[in-house]
Design a protein around this motif. Structure first.
Motif, PDB file in Angstrom:
ATOM      1  N   LYS A  83     -13.289   9.993 -11.947  1.00  0.00           N
ATOM      2  CA  LYS A  83     -12.626   9.052 -13.207  1.00  0.00           C
ATOM      3  C   LYS A  83     -11.226   8.601 -13.147  1.00  0.00           C
ATOM      4  O   LYS A  83     -10.874   7.796 -13.220  1.00  0.00           O
ATOM      5  N   GLN A  84     -10.516   9.840 -12.700  1.00  0.00           N
ATOM      6  CA  GLN A  84      -8.935   9.553 -12.701  1.00  0.00           C
ATOM      7  C   GLN A  84      -8.525   8.562 -11.529  1.00  0.00           C
ATOM      8  O   GLN A  84      -7.723   7.743 -11.582  1.00  0.00           O
ATOM      9  N   ASP A  86     -10.613   6.353 -10.184  1.00  0.00           N
ATOM     10  CA  ASP A  86     -11.164   5.090 -10.407  1.00  0.00           C
ATOM     11  C   ASP A  86     -10.016   4.233 -11.249  1.00  0.00           C
ATOM     12  O   ASP A  86      -9.972   3.201 -11.448  1.00  0.00           O
ATOM     13  N   GLU A  87      -9.672   5.170 -12.576  1.00  0.00           N
ATOM     14  CA  GLU A  87      -8.691   4.512 -13.421  1.00  0.00           C
ATOM     15  C   GLU A  87      -7.484   4.002 -12.883  1.00  0.00           C
ATOM     16  O   GLU A  87      -6.697   3.113 -12.948  1.00  0.00           O
ATOM     17  N   ALA A  88      -6.941   4.777 -11.835  1.00  0.00           N
ATOM     18  CA  ALA A  88      -5.733   4.605 -10.929  1.00  0.00           C
ATOM     19  C   ALA A  88      -6.095   3.327 -10.215  1.00  0.00           C
ATOM     20  O   ALA A  88      -5.065   2.489 -10.254  1.00  0.00           O
ATOM     21  N   ALA A  90      -8.308   0.954 -10.652  1.00  0.00           N
ATOM     22  CA  ALA A  90      -8.100  -0.119 -11.752  1.00  0.00           C
ATOM     23  C   ALA A  90      -6.868  -0.557 -12.065  1.00  0.00           C
ATOM     24  O   ALA A  90      -6.492  -1.847 -12.084  1.00  0.00           O
ATOM     25  N   GLY A  91      -6.053   0.319 -12.296  1.00  0.00           N
ATOM     26  CA  GLY A  91      -4.880   0.078 -12.990  1.00  0.00           C
ATOM     27  C   GLY A  91      -3.782  -0.496 -11.742  1.00  0.00           C
ATOM     28  O   GLY A  91      -2.978  -1.435 -12.228  1.00  0.00           O
ATOM     29  N   LYS A  94      -4.977  -4.156 -11.648  1.00  0.00           N
ATOM     30  CA  LYS A  94      -4.465  -4.741 -12.972  1.00  0.00           C
ATOM     31  C   LYS A  94      -3.167  -5.406 -12.582  1.00  0.00           C
ATOM     32  O   LYS A  94      -2.786  -6.554 -13.072  1.00  0.00           O
ATOM     33  N   LYS A 118      -8.749   4.985  -2.110  1.00  0.00           N
ATOM     34  CA  LYS A 118      -8.960   6.009  -3.175  1.00  0.00           C
ATOM     35  C   LYS A 118      -8.570   7.509  -2.842  1.00  0.00           C
ATOM     36  O   LYS A 118      -8.137   7.961  -3.797  1.00  0.00           O
TER      37      LYS A 118
END
Length: 301
Positions: A83-84, A86-88, A90-91, A94, A118
């Motif tokens: 999760k960490q 994937d968030e990084a 996506a961030g 963005k 990743k």
């Protein structure tokens, strides 16, 4: 983390042909602490370095260092979740105005692949935790030694002001900003003028809507946010800072109390505040990697 400009991504998409997976089996080029690094890993890293425009860096050496970091993170019990990562991921996309799918496609065309990137993110996130742990241990020991030497010379132990703070926010929704800003400013200034210590703040706000009061607790001077530090230091105990316009609305901070304190934590903050943090981080990283290389089992094929 470094942000790559969108034009660079698009240029890579246009100029670099799609790189399909090699037909031949992976060939192990290096083994680091029992972990193999293949020719495909090195090819992905070479493409990644090219995308970053980092010249003069060996892709193989960069991969060796990544495996060393990853091994050390496992030894320290550092676990970065999917999760960490994937968030990084996506961030990162963005910040470059890309969706995860667009980033997937660009990395694939550049010869990097999302999986390789990743894994890079996972190790970098974990390495940040490892460096912070090393820094705390190292700086604590150094600070204790410096303070001991100062006291032996008859010098005073470093001290700093410790504030007890209270934040007051007059919320202004973005859709109503222009319409009610002046009214909210008058309300905020009126409440600032009535401020009589933090204990009575909430009672004095009765009848007002969209006002948030937060008790921030004790904060040492070196830890004050840079955009508030000067105003807080200039404000007397029992008073408030001037109004600040923020994305939330209008804010001020009440100074509930303040006192000068001196302990090991304060000494560490005071001594570190005068140093070049970027330089310190690089030196710590380089020294840490050198130590890991010295102890590692690295087999070239």
């Amino acid at each position: 983390m470094r942000v790559f400009p969108i034009w660079l991504f698009m240029a890579m998409l246009v100029l670099v042909p799609f790189m399909s997976a090699p037909a031949h089996a992976d060939e192990v080029k290096v083994i680091v602490n029992g972990v193999p690094i293949t020719n495909t890993d090195i090819a992905h890293r070479a493409a990644f370095l090219k995308l970053q425009r980092r010249k003069g860096i060996s892709a193989k050496e960069d991969m060796v260092e990544q495996v060393l970091r990853s091994s050390e993170e496992r030894r320290l019990g550092i676990n970065i979740t999917d999760k960490q990562v994937d968030e990084a991921y996506a961030g990162f996309g963005k910040k470059n105005k890309l969706t995860p799918k667009q980033l997937d496609m660009i990395l694939a065309h550049a010869g990097v692949t999302s999986a390789h990137f990743k894994q890079f993110l996972r190790v970098q996130l974990g390495w940040g935790e490892a460096l912070r742990a090393r820094f705390r241990a190292q700086s604590g020991a150094e600070t204790a030694d410096i303070v001991r030497q100062m006291l032996e010379k008859g010098e005073k132990k470093p001290s700093a002001m410790q504030y007890t703070l209270q934040q007051v926010i007059f919320v202004i929704p973005q859709r109503d900003w222009k319409a009610i800003f002046a009214k909210r400013k008058r309300e905020a200034e009126a409440m600032r003028a009535k401020f009589n210590g933090c204990a009575t703040t909430r009672a004095s706000m009765k009848g007002l809507i969209d006002v948030t009061v937060r008790d921030l607790g004790q904060v040492l001077a070196p830890e004050l946010p840079t955009d508030w530090a000067d105003d807080i230091k200039k404000t007397k105990v029992g008073s408030t800072t001037p109004l600040h316009t923020t994305k939330r609305g209008l804010e001020y901070i009440g100074i509930c109390s303040g006192k000068e304190v001196s302990d090991d934590r304060v000494a560490e903050l005071v001594l570190e505040s005068g140093k070049d943090q970027n330089k310190m981080a690089k030196e710590l990283n380089d020294k840490y990697i050198a130590e890991l290389k010295k102890k590692a089992r690295i087999i070239e094929r």
